[in-house]
Design a protein around this motif. Sequence first.
Motif, short mmCIF file in Angstrom:
data_model
loop_
_atom_site.label_atom_id
_atom_site.label_comp_id
_atom_site.label_asym_id
_atom_site.label_seq_id
_atom_site.Cartn_x
_atom_site.Cartn_y
_atom_site.Cartn_z
N ASP A 1 3.46 -14.50 -4.29
CA ASP A 1 2.01 -14.39 -4.48
C ASP A 1 1.58 -12.93 -4.46
O ASP A 1 2.06 -12.13 -3.67
N GLY A 2 0.63 -12.60 -5.31
CA GLY A 2 0.08 -11.24 -5.31
C GLY A 2 0.89 -10.30 -6.19
O GLY A 2 1.60 -10.71 -7.10
N GLU A 3 0.80 -9.04 -5.85
CA GLU A 3 1.47 -7.99 -6.63
C GLU A 3 2.98 -8.01 -6.36
O GLU A 3 3.42 -8.10 -5.22
N GLU A 4 3.77 -7.92 -7.42
CA GLU A 4 5.23 -7.87 -7.29
C GLU A 4 5.68 -6.45 -7.60
O GLU A 4 5.24 -5.84 -8.57
N PHE A 5 6.57 -5.92 -6.75
CA PHE A 5 7.04 -4.56 -6.93
C PHE A 5 8.36 -4.36 -6.19
O PHE A 5 8.79 -5.22 -5.41
N LEU A 6 8.97 -3.20 -6.43
CA LEU A 6 10.24 -2.81 -5.82
C LEU A 6 10.07 -1.42 -5.24
O LEU A 6 9.52 -0.53 -5.89
N LEU A 7 10.50 -1.25 -3.98
CA LEU A 7 10.50 0.07 -3.33
C LEU A 7 11.96 0.48 -3.13
O LEU A 7 12.73 -0.23 -2.49
N CYS A 8 12.34 1.62 -3.70
CA CYS A 8 13.67 2.17 -3.47
C CYS A 8 13.56 3.12 -2.30
O CYS A 8 12.73 4.04 -2.30
N LEU A 9 14.40 2.91 -1.26
CA LEU A 9 14.27 3.63 0.00
C LEU A 9 15.44 4.58 0.21
O LEU A 9 16.57 4.30 -0.18
N SER B 1 7.40 9.39 13.09
CA SER B 1 7.53 8.36 14.12
C SER B 1 8.99 7.95 14.27
O SER B 1 9.76 7.94 13.30
N SER B 2 9.37 7.60 15.49
CA SER B 2 10.73 7.13 15.74
C SER B 2 10.96 5.74 15.15
O SER B 2 12.10 5.30 15.01
N GLU B 3 9.87 5.04 14.77
CA GLU B 3 9.98 3.71 14.17
C GLU B 3 10.34 3.76 12.69
O GLU B 3 10.73 2.74 12.11
N ALA B 4 10.20 4.91 12.03
CA ALA B 4 10.45 5.03 10.60
C ALA B 4 11.90 4.69 10.29
O ALA B 4 12.82 5.25 10.89
N GLU B 5 12.11 3.75 9.36
CA GLU B 5 13.46 3.31 9.00
C GLU B 5 13.89 3.78 7.62
O GLU B 5 15.08 3.83 7.32
N GLY B 6 12.93 4.06 6.75
CA GLY B 6 13.27 4.51 5.40
C GLY B 6 12.07 5.16 4.75
O GLY B 6 10.92 4.93 5.12
N LYS B 7 12.37 6.02 3.76
CA LYS B 7 11.33 6.74 3.03
C LYS B 7 11.32 6.24 1.59
O LYS B 7 12.38 6.05 0.97
N VAL B 8 10.10 6.00 1.05
CA VAL B 8 9.97 5.48 -0.31
C VAL B 8 10.29 6.62 -1.28
O VAL B 8 9.63 7.66 -1.28
N LEU B 9 11.30 6.39 -2.11
CA LEU B 9 11.68 7.38 -3.11
C LEU B 9 11.11 7.03 -4.48
O LEU B 9 10.85 7.92 -5.29
N GLU B 10 10.92 5.71 -4.74
CA GLU B 10 10.36 5.27 -6.01
C GLU B 10 9.74 3.89 -5.83
O GLU B 10 10.25 3.06 -5.08
N GLN C 1 0.82 -1.21 0.00
CA GLN C 1 0.00 0.00 0.00
C GLN C 1 0.86 1.27 0.00
O GLN C 1 0.34 2.37 -0.08
N ALA C 2 2.16 1.11 0.14
CA ALA C 2 3.07 2.27 0.23
C ALA C 2 3.19 2.96 -1.12
O ALA C 2 3.16 2.34 -2.17
N GLY C 3 3.33 4.26 -1.05
CA GLY C 3 3.56 5.07 -2.23
C GLY C 3 4.77 5.95 -2.01
O GLY C 3 5.35 5.99 -0.92
N VAL C 4 5.15 6.68 -3.05
CA VAL C 4 6.29 7.58 -2.95
C VAL C 4 6.01 8.62 -1.87
O VAL C 4 4.93 9.21 -1.82
N GLY C 5 6.96 8.80 -0.95
CA GLY C 5 6.82 9.75 0.15
C GLY C 5 6.42 9.09 1.46
O GLY C 5 6.54 9.70 2.52
N ASP C 6 5.93 7.84 1.43
CA ASP C 6 5.58 7.12 2.66
C ASP C 6 6.85 6.61 3.34
O ASP C 6 7.86 6.36 2.70
N CYS C 7 6.76 6.44 4.65
CA CYS C 7 7.88 5.88 5.43
C CYS C 7 7.53 4.47 5.87
O CYS C 7 6.36 4.15 6.11
N LEU C 8 8.55 3.63 5.99
CA LEU C 8 8.36 2.23 6.33
C LEU C 8 9.19 1.85 7.55
O LEU C 8 10.19 2.49 7.86
#
Length: 174
Positions: free
Chosen positions: A163-171, A124-133, A100-107
């Motif tokens: 299974d399901g949608e395949e994708f790549l998140l660059c962080l 949040s202090s839990e945020a480890e990376g931000k989605v760039l693409e 469900q993540a999009g560009v600008g979301d944090c993971l």
Amino acid sequence: MTGGPPVTTQPPPQGNPFAQQPQQPQGQNPYAQGQQGFPQQAGQPGQPGFPQQGAPYAPVPPQPARRKLSFKTIKNIVIAVVVVGVAIGGYIASRDDADQAGVGDCLKSASSSSDRMEVVDCSSSEAEGKVLEKVKGHFTSITAETECRKVKDATGFYAETGDGEEFLLCLGDV
């Protein structure tokens, strides 16, 4: 007065003295006079002096006995409620998954398994990376690293395959 037999006289009849009184045949009910205007229904015994009626005099059918819930029925209801609860909980939990993540979301890394990521607030202090693409498609770890090196400020990646949608998140850094 002389000693003869007493003389009795009958009182005069009321109304027309010449009218004949209807005679009831012997053996019949003298009080069943109103029955002549109400014919009996075939096959049903009548009551003298009362017309045959339908529903107003019909007996009210008894109420069916209340059925008690069996243990099996209660067990099935409880199982159904639990299954629906788990499905709703799973849906709510999946709304913040990496798919469900999009560009600008944090993971952040998911607590249940280390290879899953969840969307969190970037403050949040839990945020480890931000989605760039976000790139749709199947990626191995080599092709994912190669693809994310093309993205400015990317420091890591997350690839969803199987299974399901395949994708790549660059962080990148938060």
